[in-house]
Design a protein around this motif. Structure first.
Motif, PDB file in Angstrom:
ATOM      1  N   MET A 293      41.796  13.766 -35.919  1.00 31.98           N
ATOM      2  CA  MET A 293      41.774  14.649 -37.404  1.00 31.98           C
ATOM      3  C   MET A 293      40.883  15.763 -37.627  1.00 31.98           C
ATOM      4  SD  MET A 293      40.910  11.394 -39.961  1.00 31.98           S
ATOM      5  CE  MET A 293      40.241  12.381 -41.696  1.00 31.98           C
ATOM      6  N   ALA A 294      41.019  16.866 -37.668  1.00 32.26           N
ATOM      7  CA  ALA A 294      40.209  17.809 -37.557  1.00 32.26           C
ATOM      8  C   ALA A 294      39.056  17.570 -38.290  1.00 32.26           C
ATOM      9  CB  ALA A 294      40.648  19.330 -38.428  1.00 32.26           C
ATOM     10  N   SER A 295      37.600  18.478 -37.659  1.00 26.07           N
ATOM     11  CA  SER A 295      36.430  18.182 -38.642  1.00 26.07           C
ATOM     12  C   SER A 295      35.554  19.621 -38.100  1.00 26.07           C
ATOM     13  CB  SER A 295      36.006  16.734 -37.762  1.00 26.07           C
ATOM     14  OG  SER A 295      33.997  17.172 -37.286  1.00 26.07           O
ATOM     15  N   LEU A 296      33.887  19.290 -39.004  1.00 24.12           N
ATOM     16  CA  LEU A 296      33.806  20.318 -39.209  1.00 24.12           C
ATOM     17  C   LEU A 296      33.119  20.810 -38.383  1.00 24.12           C
ATOM     18  CD1 LEU A 296      31.666  20.337 -42.563  1.00 24.12           C
ATOM     19  CD2 LEU A 296      33.034  22.108 -41.986  1.00 24.12           C
ATOM     20  N   ARG A 297      32.924  20.004 -36.976  1.00 22.16           N
ATOM     21  CA  ARG A 297      32.335  20.188 -35.453  1.00 22.16           C
ATOM     22  C   ARG A 297      33.130  20.948 -34.271  1.00 22.16           C
ATOM     23  NH1 ARG A 297      29.551  14.874 -33.365  1.00 22.16           N
ATOM     24  NH2 ARG A 297      28.859  16.211 -31.781  1.00 22.16           N
ATOM     25  N   ASP A 298      34.236  20.457 -34.896  1.00 22.96           N
ATOM     26  CA  ASP A 298      35.235  22.020 -33.932  1.00 22.96           C
ATOM     27  C   ASP A 298      35.044  23.309 -34.808  1.00 22.96           C
ATOM     28  OD1 ASP A 298      36.717  19.786 -32.940  1.00 22.96           O
ATOM     29  OD2 ASP A 298      37.886  19.450 -35.057  1.00 22.96           O
ATOM     30  N   LEU A 299      34.168  22.845 -35.632  1.00 27.07           N
ATOM     31  CA  LEU A 299      34.453  25.182 -36.126  1.00 27.07           C
ATOM     32  C   LEU A 299      32.526  25.177 -35.444  1.00 27.07           C
ATOM     33  CD1 LEU A 299      36.618  25.137 -39.617  1.00 27.07           C
ATOM     34  CD2 LEU A 299      37.150  26.588 -37.222  1.00 27.07           C
ATOM     35  N   GLY A 300      32.077  24.240 -35.216  1.00 32.78           N
ATOM     36  CA  GLY A 300      30.922  24.259 -34.574  1.00 32.78           C
ATOM     37  C   GLY A 300      29.615  23.782 -34.979  1.00 32.78           C
ATOM     38  N   LEU A 301      30.041  23.521 -36.193  1.00 31.39           N
ATOM     39  CA  LEU A 301      29.101  22.549 -36.687  1.00 31.39           C
ATOM     40  C   LEU A 301      28.411  21.151 -35.690  1.00 31.39           C
ATOM     41  CD1 LEU A 301      29.056  22.476 -40.580  1.00 31.39           C
ATOM     42  CD2 LEU A 301      28.426  24.201 -38.881  1.00 31.39           C
ATOM     43  N   SER A 302      26.781  21.251 -36.362  1.00 30.40           N
ATOM     44  CA  SER A 302      26.701  19.946 -35.340  1.00 30.40           C
ATOM     45  C   SER A 302      26.846  18.696 -36.010  1.00 30.40           C
ATOM     46  CB  SER A 302      25.074  19.650 -35.400  1.00 30.40           C
ATOM     47  OG  SER A 302      24.538  19.801 -36.030  1.00 30.40           O
ATOM     48  N   GLU A 303      27.015  17.549 -36.312  1.00 30.47           N
ATOM     49  CA  GLU A 303      27.218  15.923 -36.917  1.00 30.47           C
ATOM     50  C   GLU A 303      25.765  15.954 -38.242  1.00 30.47           C
ATOM     51  OE1 GLU A 303      28.862  13.164 -38.437  1.00 30.47           O
ATOM     52  OE2 GLU A 303      29.243  13.236 -36.554  1.00 30.47           O
ATOM     53  N   TYR A 304      25.064  16.225 -37.769  1.00 30.54           N
ATOM     54  CA  TYR A 304      24.027  16.064 -38.797  1.00 30.54           C
ATOM     55  C   TYR A 304      24.253  17.903 -39.527  1.00 30.54           C
ATOM     56  CZ  TYR A 304      20.411  13.288 -36.566  1.00 30.54           C
ATOM     57  OH  TYR A 304      20.263  11.373 -36.539  1.00 30.54           O
ATOM     58  N   GLU A 305      24.002  18.862 -39.401  1.00 31.39           N
ATOM     59  CA  GLU A 305      25.206  20.217 -39.880  1.00 31.39           C
ATOM     60  C   GLU A 305      26.099  19.479 -40.757  1.00 31.39           C
ATOM     61  OE1 GLU A 305      23.011  23.396 -37.177  1.00 31.39           O
ATOM     62  OE2 GLU A 305      25.441  23.063 -37.253  1.00 31.39           O
ATOM     63  N   ALA A 306      26.673  19.247 -40.532  1.00 31.33           N
ATOM     64  CA  ALA A 306      28.304  18.868 -41.167  1.00 31.33           C
ATOM     65  C   ALA A 306      28.120  17.513 -42.382  1.00 31.33           C
ATOM     66  CB  ALA A 306      29.348  18.224 -40.308  1.00 31.33           C
ATOM     67  N   ARG A 307      27.096  16.779 -41.884  1.00 32.42           N
ATOM     68  CA  ARG A 307      26.348  16.036 -42.599  1.00 32.42           C
ATOM     69  C   ARG A 307      25.785  16.357 -44.167  1.00 32.42           C
ATOM     70  NH1 ARG A 307      23.729  10.693 -39.620  1.00 32.42           N
ATOM     71  NH2 ARG A 307      25.196  10.460 -37.898  1.00 32.42           N
ATOM     72  N   ALA A 308      25.137  17.336 -43.600  1.00 32.62           N
ATOM     73  CA  ALA A 308      24.571  17.827 -44.693  1.00 32.62           C
ATOM     74  C   ALA A 308      24.943  19.264 -45.609  1.00 32.62           C
ATOM     75  CB  ALA A 308      23.497  18.790 -43.807  1.00 32.62           C
ATOM     76  N   TYR A 309      26.052  19.870 -44.914  1.00 35.89           N
ATOM     77  CA  TYR A 309      27.298  20.758 -45.964  1.00 35.89           C
ATOM     78  C   TYR A 309      27.900  19.744 -46.648  1.00 35.89           C
ATOM     79  CZ  TYR A 309      30.658  23.966 -47.748  1.00 35.89           C
ATOM     80  OH  TYR A 309      31.047  24.306 -48.197  1.00 35.89           O
ATOM     81  N   ARG A 310      28.457  18.598 -45.733  1.00 32.24           N
ATOM     82  CA  ARG A 310      29.093  17.624 -46.679  1.00 32.24           C
ATOM     83  C   ARG A 310      28.432  16.943 -47.989  1.00 32.24           C
ATOM     84  NH1 ARG A 310      34.313  16.135 -44.832  1.00 32.24           N
ATOM     85  NH2 ARG A 310      35.092  17.039 -42.266  1.00 32.24           N
ATOM     86  N   SER A 311      27.301  16.200 -47.683  1.00 31.90           N
ATOM     87  CA  SER A 311      26.538  15.762 -49.063  1.00 31.90           C
ATOM     88  C   SER A 311      26.605  16.663 -50.219  1.00 31.90           C
ATOM     89  CB  SER A 311      25.889  15.269 -48.452  1.00 31.90           C
ATOM     90  OG  SER A 311      25.969  14.120 -47.594  1.00 31.90           O
ATOM     91  N   LEU A 312      26.380  18.216 -49.393  1.00 33.36           N
ATOM     92  CA  LEU A 312      25.710  19.252 -50.506  1.00 33.36           C
ATOM     93  C   LEU A 312      26.931  19.129 -51.592  1.00 33.36           C
ATOM     94  CD1 LEU A 312      23.959  21.736 -48.961  1.00 33.36           C
ATOM     95  CD2 LEU A 312      23.312  20.401 -51.139  1.00 33.36           C
ATOM     96  N   LEU A 313      28.199  19.239 -51.429  1.00 31.39           N
ATOM     97  CA  LEU A 313      29.209  19.734 -51.496  1.00 31.39           C
ATOM     98  C   LEU A 313      29.427  18.779 -52.723  1.00 31.39           C
ATOM     99  CD1 LEU A 313      32.014  20.253 -49.159  1.00 31.39           C
ATOM    100  CD2 LEU A 313      31.039  22.064 -50.643  1.00 31.39           C
ATOM    101  N   THR A 314      29.212  17.653 -52.717  1.00 30.89           N
ATOM    102  CA  THR A 314      28.955  16.591 -54.059  1.00 30.89           C
ATOM    103  C   THR A 314      27.823  16.104 -55.270  1.00 30.89           C
ATOM    104  OG1 THR A 314      27.884  14.123 -52.318  1.00 30.89           O
ATOM    105  CG2 THR A 314      30.674  14.878 -52.599  1.00 30.89           C
ATOM    106  N   THR A 315      26.576  16.341 -54.257  1.00 34.80           N
ATOM    107  CA  THR A 315      25.378  16.535 -54.922  1.00 34.80           C
ATOM    108  C   THR A 315      25.553  17.475 -55.939  1.00 34.80           C
ATOM    109  OG1 THR A 315      24.060  17.476 -53.383  1.00 34.80           O
ATOM    110  CG2 THR A 315      24.532  15.260 -52.922  1.00 34.80           C
ATOM    111  N   GLY A 316      26.123  18.795 -55.364  1.00 29.52           N
ATOM    112  CA  GLY A 316      25.346  20.084 -56.163  1.00 29.52           C
ATOM    113  C   GLY A 316      23.869  19.950 -55.837  1.00 29.52           C
ATOM    114  N   PRO A 317      23.390  21.090 -56.650  1.00 35.42           N
ATOM    115  CA  PRO A 317      21.379  21.554 -56.656  1.00 35.42           C
ATOM    116  C   PRO A 317      21.395  20.673 -56.175  1.00 35.42           C
ATOM    117  CG  PRO A 317      22.742  22.985 -58.187  1.00 35.42           C
ATOM    118  CD  PRO A 317      23.597  21.599 -58.091  1.00 35.42           C
ATOM    119  N   THR A 318      20.365  20.787 -55.208  1.00 35.57           N
ATOM    120  CA  THR A 318      19.428  19.562 -54.337  1.00 35.57           C
ATOM    121  C   THR A 318      17.981  19.827 -54.040  1.00 35.57           C
ATOM    122  OG1 THR A 318      18.983  17.372 -54.193  1.00 35.57           O
ATOM    123  CG2 THR A 318      20.731  19.175 -52.424  1.00 35.57           C
ATOM    124  N   THR A 319      17.053  19.378 -53.566  1.00 31.36           N
ATOM    125  CA  THR A 319      15.904  19.650 -52.665  1.00 31.36           C
ATOM    126  C   THR A 319      16.662  18.844 -51.296  1.00 31.36           C
ATOM    127  OG1 THR A 319      14.855  17.334 -53.370  1.00 31.36           O
ATOM    128  CG2 THR A 319      14.763  19.274 -54.622  1.00 31.36           C
TER     129      THR A 319
END
Length: 267
Positions: free
Chosen positions: A1-27
């Motif tokens: 499966m395609a992954s954000l890591r294929d476009l250069g993000l690290s595992e933590y960076e991909a997790r953070a971005y995906r979570s932001l899509l669901t949480t909305g504005p957050t600290t």
């Protein structure tokens, strides 16, 4: 499966971005919990994806809040970054090749005979293109008939490109064809001859129908002979490449009368 890591993000960076899509504005603290990115790493991760322009920040709030850029925009930005990175890599590799081409000098040619062979249509073309690319002084090409197992337009374009490169290196090219061979060429190939090759002073092409084989003489010391398939008329079986100055001189001696008797070709 395609992954954000294929476009250069690290595992933590991909997790953070995906979570932001669901949480909305957050600290950062809330995002650390939502994404399972350790609190000790979350600020570095957020700074990194902010540099990728994947998040926007609300700096006026205390604590600072983060929101994800829309996925379509984010993916476009990651793609552009990857393209730019690949272009820079390509430029770097081209520079390396240029440097090595000047550094790696071929050994002085030996007087001993040497021969090699290629069998099959693809291997035959690869060997021919390789030897054309190695020419330093002159190329004689004789071609009697098209081989049905080749895509003549594609093969002709590849050979044309090598001949252009050879001419740019100061190599002279004499090309002798039968009318059957000329007729097998597409209009696109003929146009390239007219617009590029035929305008060059060191390029000459003629026709003669009393030609029964196909061969090439490279720098007067090497002969590439196309071997016909004994079981299928008209097909090429392979190619023999023989480096032997005496044999090459004998072949060239046989070639000269046909060349002098041939008619200049105007495409």
């Amino acid at each position: 499966m395609a992954s954000l890591r294929d476009l250069g993000l690290s595992e933590y960076e991909a997790r953070a971005y995906r979570s932001l899509l669901t949480t909305g504005p957050t600290t950062a603290k809330e995002l650390s919990r939502a994404s399972d990115v350790p609190m000790g790493r979350i600020y570095d991760v957020l700074n990194s994806i902010e540099q990728y322009n994947l998040v926007r920040t609300q700096t006026a709030s205390r604590p600072k809040k983060y929101v994800a850029v829309e996925p379509t925009t984010a993916l476009d930005r990651l793609l552009e970054d990857k393209k730019r990175e690949l272009e820079e890599k390509a430029d770097q590799y081209e520079s390396i090749v240029d440097d090595l081409a000047n550094e790696l000098d071929a050994a002085e040619p030996v007087e001993e005979q040497f021969w090699t062979a290629a069998v099959g249509p693809d291997e035959t073309i690869d060997l021919l293109l390789e030897r054309l690319a190695a020419a330093d002084r002159d190329i004689v090409m004789v071609s009697s008939h098209p081989s049905p197992q080749w895509d003549m337009q594609a093969v002709s374009e590849e050979i044309n490109a090598q001949l252009e490169n050879a001419l740019d290196r100061g190599v002279s090219v004499d090309l002798l064809l039968t009318r059957e061979m000329v007729g097998s060429m597409s209009e696109a190939v003929g146009r390239r001859y007219r617009e590029t090759l035929q305008q060059r002073d060191d390029f000459d092409v003629r026709t003669h129908d009393d030609v029964t084989g196909s061969f090439n003489i490279i720098d007067g010391v090497e002969v590439c002979i196309q071997v016909p398939n004994p079981l299928s008329s008209g097909e090429a079986f392979g190619m023999i490449d023989l480096k032997d100055p005496e044999f090459a001189a004998n072949v060239h001696e046989e070639f000269v009368p046909r060349w002098e008797d041939a008619e200049p070709l105007e495409f």
